[in-house]
Design a protein around this motif. Structure first.
Motif, PDB file in Angstrom:
ATOM      1  N   ASN A  94      44.688  35.791  47.461  1.00 26.80           N
ATOM      2  CA  ASN A  94      44.823  37.243  47.271  1.00 26.80           C
ATOM      3  C   ASN A  94      44.360  37.655  45.877  1.00 26.80           C
ATOM      4  N   GLN A 110      41.057  40.096  44.729  1.00 25.12           N
ATOM      5  CA  GLN A 110      41.153  41.271  43.855  1.00 25.12           C
ATOM      6  C   GLN A 110      40.286  41.099  42.609  1.00 25.12           C
ATOM      7  N   ARG A 111      40.137  39.856  42.178  1.00 20.73           N
ATOM      8  CA  ARG A 111      39.425  39.589  40.928  1.00 20.73           C
ATOM      9  C   ARG A 111      37.924  39.421  41.130  1.00 20.73           C
TER      10      ARG A 111
END
Lengths: 215, 159
Positions: free
Chosen positions: A108, A112-113
């Motif tokens: 996750n 996002q990164r």
């Protein structure tokens, strides 16, 4: 505060069966510690943390190639596991359950990164220079051993980051941390055939990306 | 998997480098202490809310809640539009005591109520009115060729 794995590779000893290794043999088994933790015994949970924090950190680190991110994610994994401990029924081993939390959190986080990846690599342990396989490998490739090792480390991590999360995870768990296909299958919730297939394609990709260093 | 391109011996040797990547000295103690202190702080004491226990956790389902938020906005927007479209006719201004006068109110002075009646009559004088005059039997109505009469409902003609 004992630290039995100090001085050993961060990936943990290859082939060591989780929950039944030296750490577990020295104290109560995982399940009894989990039961005590479920009843609110934080000292029992501390024991579980000390038993697994190196391996959880190593897994996250090999996925992110960033020490600070690995530190945060490893801490959050243990906090989350403690908060969700009441839901642990003991169907799978605690180690597998903990690993799943770490892997899900890391994937996750990486989603996002995406496109903001920045490596913050740990230093190589001095034992690396005395590993016969590595010595043979590096001396084959270049006479400048010290420079070559750190250079190889950076190239290897860059290549790893180009793999998809699932492929990177399989390589990190199998080739770096030494887990078996069956254990990886439990952690990733897939069958052994899928693990083997992912490992094969991940290695092929890595081989292509690192072709200059593998001639 | 037996071809030279599938021989991963060199790659596996290279991957051993990663096993020697070590965090700074004393890091493991710091990591364990960090988890230890967080467990005894607000993070460890925090209990899961009913919302989280039901599986509706924002951290894990951002897309679901994004969709839910958009749906709520759409419903609110639709309701607002529907209310605008079906807006009722503007209500009459509220009547106040000063704007109405009961002409038959005995409390009023006689001249004031008489003035109202007179002015009402003056508004439509009989001589200049174009309205048809009504007769009691209806026979003399100019626009009543069928001799229709209006009779009281409870009227019972004698046999």
């Amino acid at each position: 505060m004992s630290n039995p794995a100090r001085g050993k590779p961060a990936g943990g000893p290859p082939g060591k069966e989780p929950g039944k290794g030296r750490d577990a043999a020295e104290g109560p088994d995982d399940l009894s510690l989990v039961r005590r933790s479920q009843q609110g015994d934080l000292r029992a949970y501390d024991d579980l943390v000390r038993r697994y924090h190196e391996r959880i950190y190593a897994t996250v680190y090999h996925m992110t190639a960033n020490h600070e991110d690995a530190n945060d994610l490893a801490q959050e994994t243990f906090i989350k596991a403690y908060q969700a401990l009441r839901t642990f029924k003991g169907d799978a081993s605690f180690y597998t359950w903990l690993y799943r939390i770490a892997v899900n959190k890391t994937i996750n986080f990486l989603k996002q990164r995406r496109n903001k990846a920045a490596m913050s690599l740990n230093d190589l342990d001095f034992n690396a220079e005395h590993d016969p396989d590595l010595v043979a490998f590096v001396s084959d490739k270049t006479p400048r051993r010290d420079a070559a090792l750190s250079e190889l480390q950076e190239k290897l991590n860059s290549a790893m980051l180009k793999l998809s999360e699932t492929h990177r995870l399989v390589v990190a768990l199998h080739d770096v941390q030494g887990l078996s296909h069956e254990q990886i299958g439990e952690i990733m919730d897939c069958n052994v055939g899928t693990v083997r297939s992912r490992l094969f394609y991940a290695r092929q990709q890595l081989q292509g990306l690192l072709a200059d260093y593998l001639k | 998997m037996g071809s030279s391109s599938d021989d991963f011996t060199a790659l596996r040797a290279l991957l051993k480098v990663k096993r020697y990547e070590q965090p700074p000295p004393r890091y493991w103690d710091d990591l364990a202490d960090g988890i230890h202190s967080r467990l005894r702080g607000p993070d460890g004491l925090r209990r899961k809310s009913l919302f989280s226990l039901l599986g509706f956790d924002f951290a894990f389902r951002p897309a679901l809640f994004y969709g839910l938020g958009v749906a709520c906005c759409c419903v609110a927007l639709y309701a607002g539009m529907a209310m605008l479209v079906r807006q009722p006719a503007p209500a009459a201004p509220p009547m106040t005591a000063s704007s109405t006068v009961n002409a038959f109110d005995p409390a009023l002075p006689a001249e004031s109520s008489a003035h109202l009646l007179i002015s009402d009559a003056e508004a439509t004088p009989v001589s200049s009115s174009t309205n048809p005059l009504m007769s009691t039997d209806g026979s003399s109505l100019p626009m009543n060729p069928y001799k229709v009469r209006a009779v009281p409902v409870n009227y019972q003609p004698k046999p």
